[in-house]
Scaffold this active site. Structure first.
Site, PDB file in Angstrom:
ATOM      1  N   ASN A 103      48.976  27.747  33.351  1.00  0.00           N
ATOM      2  CA  ASN A 103      48.633  28.519  34.543  1.00  0.00           C
ATOM      3  C   ASN A 103      48.761  27.694  35.819  1.00  0.00           C
ATOM      4  O   ASN A 103      48.882  28.245  36.908  1.00  0.00           O
ATOM      5  CB  ASN A 103      47.197  29.039  34.431  1.00  0.00           C
ATOM      6  CG  ASN A 103      47.111  30.550  34.492  1.00  0.00           C
ATOM      7  OD1 ASN A 103      48.116  31.242  34.350  1.00  0.00           O
ATOM      8  ND2 ASN A 103      45.924  31.058  34.698  1.00  0.00           N
ATOM      9  N   HIS A 303      41.303  38.523  42.141  1.00  0.00           N
ATOM     10  CA  HIS A 303      41.865  38.044  43.409  1.00  0.00           C
ATOM     11  C   HIS A 303      42.266  39.258  44.240  1.00  0.00           C
ATOM     12  O   HIS A 303      42.876  40.201  43.721  1.00  0.00           O
ATOM     13  CB  HIS A 303      43.074  37.150  43.147  1.00  0.00           C
ATOM     14  CG  HIS A 303      43.503  36.346  44.329  1.00  0.00           C
ATOM     15  ND1 HIS A 303      44.165  36.911  45.397  1.00  0.00           N
ATOM     16  CD2 HIS A 303      43.370  35.032  44.620  1.00  0.00           C
ATOM     17  CE1 HIS A 303      44.423  35.965  46.296  1.00  0.00           C
ATOM     18  NE2 HIS A 303      43.950  34.816  45.843  1.00  0.00           N
ATOM     19  N   ARG A 319      46.626  34.399  54.418  1.00  0.00           N
ATOM     20  CA  ARG A 319      45.495  34.736  55.298  1.00  0.00           C
ATOM     21  C   ARG A 319      44.988  33.494  56.008  1.00  0.00           C
ATOM     22  O   ARG A 319      44.570  33.553  57.171  1.00  0.00           O
ATOM     23  CB  ARG A 319      44.377  35.380  54.471  1.00  0.00           C
ATOM     24  CG  ARG A 319      44.666  36.820  54.063  1.00  0.00           C
ATOM     25  CD  ARG A 319      43.623  37.345  53.091  1.00  0.00           C
ATOM     26  NE  ARG A 319      43.819  36.849  51.748  1.00  0.00           N
ATOM     27  CZ  ARG A 319      42.840  36.570  50.898  1.00  0.00           C
ATOM     28  NH1 ARG A 319      41.577  36.699  51.272  1.00  0.00           N
ATOM     29  NH2 ARG A 319      43.112  36.141  49.675  1.00  0.00           N
ATOM     30  N   ARG A 340      36.530  35.691  47.750  1.00  0.00           N
ATOM     31  CA  ARG A 340      37.432  36.602  47.049  1.00  0.00           C
ATOM     32  C   ARG A 340      36.736  37.836  46.489  1.00  0.00           C
ATOM     33  O   ARG A 340      37.314  38.929  46.494  1.00  0.00           O
ATOM     34  CB  ARG A 340      38.132  35.843  45.910  1.00  0.00           C
ATOM     35  CG  ARG A 340      39.107  34.803  46.407  1.00  0.00           C
ATOM     36  CD  ARG A 340      39.648  33.947  45.294  1.00  0.00           C
ATOM     37  NE  ARG A 340      40.716  33.080  45.783  1.00  0.00           N
ATOM     38  CZ  ARG A 340      41.376  32.228  45.020  1.00  0.00           C
ATOM     39  NH1 ARG A 340      41.064  32.101  43.748  1.00  0.00           N
ATOM     40  NH2 ARG A 340      42.340  31.488  45.534  1.00  0.00           N
ATOM     41  N   HIS A 443      42.161  37.210  37.923  1.00  0.00           N
ATOM     42  CA  HIS A 443      42.773  35.948  38.339  1.00  0.00           C
ATOM     43  C   HIS A 443      42.205  34.722  37.653  1.00  0.00           C
ATOM     44  O   HIS A 443      42.958  33.868  37.192  1.00  0.00           O
ATOM     45  CB  HIS A 443      42.623  35.801  39.855  1.00  0.00           C
ATOM     46  CG  HIS A 443      43.230  34.554  40.410  1.00  0.00           C
ATOM     47  ND1 HIS A 443      44.526  34.169  40.108  1.00  0.00           N
ATOM     48  CD2 HIS A 443      42.735  33.583  41.226  1.00  0.00           C
ATOM     49  CE1 HIS A 443      44.804  33.029  40.725  1.00  0.00           C
ATOM     50  NE2 HIS A 443      43.727  32.643  41.394  1.00  0.00           N
ATOM     51  N   HIS A 444      40.885  34.586  37.561  1.00  0.00           N
ATOM     52  CA  HIS A 444      40.305  33.350  37.051  1.00  0.00           C
ATOM     53  C   HIS A 444      39.056  33.672  36.248  1.00  0.00           C
ATOM     54  O   HIS A 444      38.261  34.521  36.640  1.00  0.00           O
ATOM     55  CB  HIS A 444      39.930  32.430  38.221  1.00  0.00           C
ATOM     56  CG  HIS A 444      39.571  31.036  37.818  1.00  0.00           C
ATOM     57  ND1 HIS A 444      40.479  30.000  37.814  1.00  0.00           N
ATOM     58  CD2 HIS A 444      38.394  30.490  37.400  1.00  0.00           C
ATOM     59  CE1 HIS A 444      39.884  28.887  37.423  1.00  0.00           C
ATOM     60  NE2 HIS A 444      38.616  29.159  37.178  1.00  0.00           N
ATOM     61  N   GLU A 473      40.130  25.216  33.272  1.00  0.00           N
ATOM     62  CA  GLU A 473      39.603  26.572  33.363  1.00  0.00           C
ATOM     63  C   GLU A 473      38.880  27.020  32.102  1.00  0.00           C
ATOM     64  O   GLU A 473      38.095  27.971  32.143  1.00  0.00           O
ATOM     65  CB  GLU A 473      40.724  27.560  33.709  1.00  0.00           C
ATOM     66  CG  GLU A 473      40.214  28.943  34.053  1.00  0.00           C
ATOM     67  CD  GLU A 473      41.310  29.906  34.476  1.00  0.00           C
ATOM     68  OE1 GLU A 473      41.053  31.122  34.504  1.00  0.00           O
ATOM     69  OE2 GLU A 473      42.435  29.441  34.787  1.00  0.00           O
ATOM     70  N   ARG A 483      34.683  31.849  42.243  1.00  0.00           N
ATOM     71  CA  ARG A 483      35.384  30.603  42.567  1.00  0.00           C
ATOM     72  C   ARG A 483      35.978  30.656  43.967  1.00  0.00           C
ATOM     73  O   ARG A 483      36.521  31.668  44.386  1.00  0.00           O
ATOM     74  CB  ARG A 483      36.511  30.341  41.557  1.00  0.00           C
ATOM     75  CG  ARG A 483      37.255  29.042  41.820  1.00  0.00           C
ATOM     76  CD  ARG A 483      38.283  28.781  40.734  1.00  0.00           C
ATOM     77  NE  ARG A 483      39.326  29.791  40.716  1.00  0.00           N
ATOM     78  CZ  ARG A 483      40.404  29.780  41.496  1.00  0.00           C
ATOM     79  NH1 ARG A 483      40.580  28.811  42.383  1.00  0.00           N
ATOM     80  NH2 ARG A 483      41.305  30.728  41.414  1.00  0.00           N
TER      81      ARG A 483
END
Length: 509
Positions: A103, A303, A319, A340, A443-444, A473, A483
């Protein structure tokens, strides 16, 4: 020098990278739980550009015993291997996928670190204390403070270490939840993942570290509370037992395992994922079978800015360099630099459950990753705000007023509408205008194996499995329930290095 196996760029590509990607909620049959032809097409394209003719160790060189076995070839595994080798050990890396990098290859924004030499050179005033406090706030005060302190206190040293081995992250930007430019990325502002993995692989090859792909570790062997090796399926066909007194597991999270995701958070059923196909939680399951403790498993991050037809994550740096988010009405609806979870929730609360990233050519110049998004067809452009609005079927008058108001806020240094106070150095008035349609995606996974600051695995009874380490992770506690962007790369490098050092030290005692 060991014999190497040259892996052509398309070998096994259908198994790599953009696995489990999804399309728009209204039309997709490629959600997080599915894979299909479109996935394979995207995977082949990614493997072609990112893994062309990378060399791996020939399977004929596989030995029956190594000092340290490392499971997984992402940033944590590669960092562990390099440190173990430099400490005098003979490590080996087993990677179940046909291409190394995991990843980590898909990381985009950068690596967070405080009190670094690059911040000092740029005149950025930062402190470990501020980094800690802002990460705790982002994690809803649920972070493991001991692990977090270790990560932050060693972040500047990790930046120096990377720089010393030819991986320079001297370009600074900001991610949501951070008050200063703390996110370190490559000099040209490009995505950090490819650059980082390629640099680590180069260092592994220079040290003659064996790296076997298509080699899935299925069982960690243990006797009398100590690891003794692993059982690995070589080339996905031949079962081999490899002995070792030290095993480091760095297999990543479980964001591509839809069953595991939904089991821990049913609300995420049907979400697309940004994760590559190998992020299935295998390391967590192997360690759990040995009695290893797990923490925070229901803390799964979505995300906010994911291109839904492909699963591509649109980096937070867009951003961070000045882009705004607008709804179907052409108006802002959130503080784009919030954490997020908050930005994702605000997008999901919109009737259309999607949004549009709006940025000018100035942002595009500062974020090189946008070149990739353009080549993939994600970016829509117009010579003027009105032209862009027409291309995106957004109300031109409302979009024009939104951008004018935003530019005024930038000039005044105050966002009265949503309280944004970072990433306001440049307005949106440079060249043409651009947009990417986005919505949240898995996402995570913040939860995982319980470790201490030595990366030793803690069992449910509080004891340790001697010789067993975990990093990256697949571990839990560091990030809390949310996160901060840029902290994952810090996590994998810092704790990957620690695992390599501790495993080598364990062998000497």
């Amino acid at each position: 020098m060991k014999k190497r196996m040259v892996l052509a760029s398309l070998l096994g590509a259908s198994l790599f990278l953009n696995g489990c990607v999804g399309a728009d909620d209204a039309t997709s049959d490629n959600k997080v739980e599915d894979t299909g032809k479109e996935d394979t097409k995207n995977e082949e394209e990614d493997a072609t550009t990112s893994a062309t003719y990378r060399e791996y160790t020939d399977i004929s060189e596989l030995e029956d015993q190594y000092d340290v076995i490392i499971v997984g070839s992402g940033g944590a595994g590669l960092s562990a291997a390099i440190e173990a080798k430099d400490a005098g050990a003979n490590p080996v890396i087993f990677e179940m996928m046909p291409v190394a990098g995991g990843n980590t290859k898909k990381s985009s924004a950068g690596m967070n670190a405080s009190e670094t030499k690059f911040q000092e050179a740029a005149g950025v005033e930062d402190s470990n204390e501020a980094f800690f406090e802002e990460t705790m706030i982002g994690g809803k005060e649920t972070n493991d403070e001991e692990l977090l302190s270790y990560m932050i206190d060693n972040s500047a040293d990790a930046i120096n270490w990377l720089d010393s081995i030819g991986i320079t992250l001297d370009n600074l930007t900001t991610t949501g939840g951070m008050s200063v430019e703390r996110t370190h990325r490559p000099s040209d502002g490009s995505a950090v993942g490819e650059y980082l993995v390629n640099g680590l692989l180069d260092n592994a090859y220079e040290r003659d570290i064996s790296l076997f792909v298509n080699s899935e570790v299925q069982t960690i062997l243990e006797e009398d509370g100590k690891v003794t090796g692993v059982e690995v399926l070589v080339n996905q066909t031949e079962e081999r037992t490899i002995k070792s007194d030290a095993v480091i597991v760095a297999t990543g999270g479980f964001g591509a395992n839809s069953e595991m995701v939904v089991e821990n958070d049913p609300a995420l059923e049907g979400f697309v994922t940004t994760n590559h196909e190998g992020s299935t939680g295998t390391g967590i399951e192997m360690i759990s079978s040995l009695g290893g403790d797990v923490v925070d498993m229901d803390d799964i991050q979505i995300h906010p800015t994911v291109e839904q037809s492909s699963g591509y994550l649109i980096t937070e740096a867009v951003r961070g360099e000045g882009a705004i988010l607008v709804s179907n009405e052409g108006t802002r609806f959130t503080n784009e630099m919030n954490t997020r979870d908050v930005v994702s929730a605000d997008i999901i609360a919109l009737p259309e459950k999607k949004a549009y990233l709006i940025f000018d050519d100035g942002v595009k110049e500062r974020v090189k990753a946008i070149n990739k998004y353009e080549s993939e067809g994600f970016v829509v452009s117009g010579d003027s705000i009105e032209a862009l609005a027409n291309e995106m079927s957004l109300p031109a008058e409302a979009l024009n007023e939104t951008i004018e108001t935003w530019n005024k806020s930038v000039s005044e240094g105050s966002d009265s509408a949503f309280g944004r106070d970072t990433a306001m150095d440049e307005d949106l008035s440079n060249g043409s205008y651009n947009a990417v349609e986005v919505a949240p995606g898995v996402h995570h996974t913040m939860g995982g194996v319980h470790i201490n600051t030595f990366t030793e695995v803690i069992k449910t009874d509080g004891n340790k499995v001697e010789g067993l380490y975990a990093a990256g992770e697949m571990t839990g506690g560091i990030h809390g329930s949310n996160r901060i962007g840029g902290n994952a790369v810090a996590d994998i490098i810092i704790f990957g290095r620690q695992a390599g050092k501790q495993a080598a030290n364990y062998l000497q005692n």
